[in-house]
Design an enzyme around this catalytic site. Structure first.
Site, PDB file in Angstrom:
ATOM      1  N   LEU A 106       0.816  -1.225   0.000  1.00 17.53           N
ATOM      2  CA  LEU A 106       0.000   0.000   0.000  1.00 17.53           C
ATOM      3  C   LEU A 106       0.845   1.270   0.000  1.00 17.53           C
ATOM      4  O   LEU A 106       0.339   2.360   0.267  1.00 17.53           O
ATOM      5  CB  LEU A 106      -0.975   0.010   1.187  1.00 17.53           C
ATOM      6  CG  LEU A 106      -2.122  -1.019   1.125  1.00 17.53           C
ATOM      7  CD1 LEU A 106      -3.079  -0.820   2.285  1.00 17.53           C
ATOM      8  CD2 LEU A 106      -2.905  -0.912  -0.185  1.00 17.53           C
ATOM      9  N   ASP A 152       5.071   4.229  -7.085  1.00 20.96           N
ATOM     10  CA  ASP A 152       4.625   4.536  -5.721  1.00 20.96           C
ATOM     11  C   ASP A 152       4.824   6.015  -5.388  1.00 20.96           C
ATOM     12  O   ASP A 152       3.890   6.696  -4.959  1.00 20.96           O
ATOM     13  CB  ASP A 152       5.415   3.703  -4.693  1.00 20.96           C
ATOM     14  CG  ASP A 152       4.890   2.295  -4.563  1.00 20.96           C
ATOM     15  OD1 ASP A 152       4.209   1.831  -5.485  1.00 20.96           O
ATOM     16  OD2 ASP A 152       5.173   1.654  -3.530  1.00 20.96           O
TER      17      ASP A 152
HETATM   18  O1  PMV Z   1       4.671  -3.505  -2.976  1.00 20.33           O
HETATM   19  P1  PMV Z   1       4.573  -2.069  -3.400  1.00 20.33           P
HETATM   20  O2  PMV Z   1       3.385  -1.370  -2.909  1.00 20.33           O
HETATM   21  O3  PMV Z   1       5.823  -1.304  -3.102  1.00 20.33           O
HETATM   22  O4  PMV Z   1       4.402  -2.087  -5.000  1.00 20.33           O
HETATM   23  C1  PMV Z   1       5.438  -2.547  -5.792  1.00 20.33           C
HETATM   24  C2  PMV Z   1       5.080  -2.451  -7.237  1.00 20.33           C
HETATM   25  C3  PMV Z   1       6.056  -3.180  -8.134  1.00 20.33           C
HETATM   26  O5  PMV Z   1       5.602  -3.011  -9.472  1.00 20.33           O
HETATM   27  C4  PMV Z   1       6.092  -4.675  -7.812  1.00 20.33           C
HETATM   28  C5  PMV Z   1       7.464  -2.644  -8.005  1.00 20.33           C
HETATM   29  C6  PMV Z   1       7.658  -1.267  -8.586  1.00 20.33           C
HETATM   30  O6  PMV Z   1       8.659  -0.644  -8.231  1.00 20.33           O
HETATM   31  O7  PMV Z   1       6.853  -0.819  -9.413  1.00 20.33           O
END
Ligand code: PMV
Length: 313
Positions: A106, A152
């Site tokens: 999240l 993110d």
């Molecule tokens: O796990 P989270 O919320 O940090 O999401 C990571 C998303 C990924 O695509 C797996 C990694 C990224 O850096 O985009």
């Protein structure tokens, strides 16, 4: 200098996690029901450069010089000072709190960084522009993520739905008709870095298969973008289901995530998938607003440790 504070929301990736690291499109939305908050207050008697940090939730009470340079809080602070060309900031106390679950997909890390960068730069009298805030949060993510795509820090900084491709400029996403998500936590914390690293190893061993999976996910994200912009909510459920299937093929799902995905569909969700790094953390389900509570209760019965209902507008 007066005290200052800033908050940043959580986020959910609707489409395209993991494939986004390899240059494919992805879609993410802020989740304002959870947030990270940073409060900066002056330490009247402290010598310049004395910075106290308190984060009760992670049992942290330390001064900046006690933290290692790659600690994410220290990195957010020192990079903020560098961006402002400040060598010796006036003494202050930084208090951090967050309702975003950690290591759960999240965006907790990015939200904490964004809250720190904004609160501290405001306190120092020079609020940084969004672009710089996002850049610093990205640099901090790199320390603990390895090879983050940047999705993110982007969605958390700009606090709006985004269509995202790595290394491209911000592309806000217009939402043609609101839609409702139930977000459910497996309660299993999972390292995004490890999932991303394992997937890279698998890709290196078999680039052809993985590249075609990534391309299929990118195509789904592009179809989803059209559907979201045109208010075609009915198209989104099957796209989420298909995206989850591809994430399973990438080996980033888990039995617990699959169980919640199945439970959501059985309770009437129009589509469901894991969200974020996977292997644990959260999943999302697309629901009719009137069915959100029913799906949330079904998810809790299937083992979810927490559920959030969030409408994307
Ligand atoms: O796990 P989270 O919320 O940090 O999401 C990571 C998303 C990924 O695509 C797996 C990694 C990224 O850096 O985009």
């Amino acid at each position: 200098m007066p005290a200052s504070s800033a908050s940043a929301p959580g986020k959910a990736i609707l489409f395209g996690e993991h494939a986004v690291v390899y240059g494919q499109a992805a879609i993410a939305v802020p989740v304002s029901q959870v947030k990270a908050t940073a409060i900066v207050s002056p330490l009247i008697q402290g010598p310049p450069g004395a910075i106290q940090i308190e984060a009760p939730a992670i049992d942290l009470k330390a001064s900046l010089n006690e933290l290692t340079a790659d600690d994410p809080i220290a990195a957010a602070l020192t990079r903020t000072f560098a961006a402002l060309n400040i060598e010796q900031p006036p003494a202050f106390k930084l208090k951090l709190s967050s309702t975003i679950p950690v290591a759960a997909g999240l965006g907790s890390g990015a939200a904490v960084s964004v809250a720190i960068i904004r609160a501290v730069s405001r306190f120092l009298g020079h609020p940084l522009p969004d672009e710089t805030v996002s850049e610093i949060a990205f640099a901090v993510e790199t320390l603990h993520h390895g090879t983050p795509s940047g999705i993110d820090n982007t969605v958390v900084t700009y606090n709006q739905p985004v269509y995202f491709i790595k290394d491209r400029e911000l592309m806000p996403l217009a939402v043609g008709a609101p839609f409702t998500l139930v977000i459910a936590d497996t309660g299993i914390s999972s390292s995004t870095r490890a999932a991303v690293g394992d997937l890279r190893t698998a890709w290196q061993a078999d680039p052809k298969s993985y590249d075609s999976l990534f391309a299929a996910v990118g195509a789904i994200a592009n179809q989803a973008r059209d559907a979201i912009e045109h208010g075609d909510v009915a198209a989104l459920g099957p796209l989420m289901d298909a995206n989850h299937g591809h994430l399973q093929a990438m080996h980033v799902s888990s039995p617990e995530l699959d169980q919640l995905v199945e439970a959501a569909r059985a309770a009437g969700a129009q589509g469901a998938k894991l969200s974020g790094g996977g292997r644990g953390g959260n999943m999302i389900a697309l629901v009719e607003e009137s069915n959100a509570d029913t799906v949330a209760i079904a998810l809790q019965s299937a083992g979810a440790t927490n559920t959030i209902v969030s409408t994307v507008r």
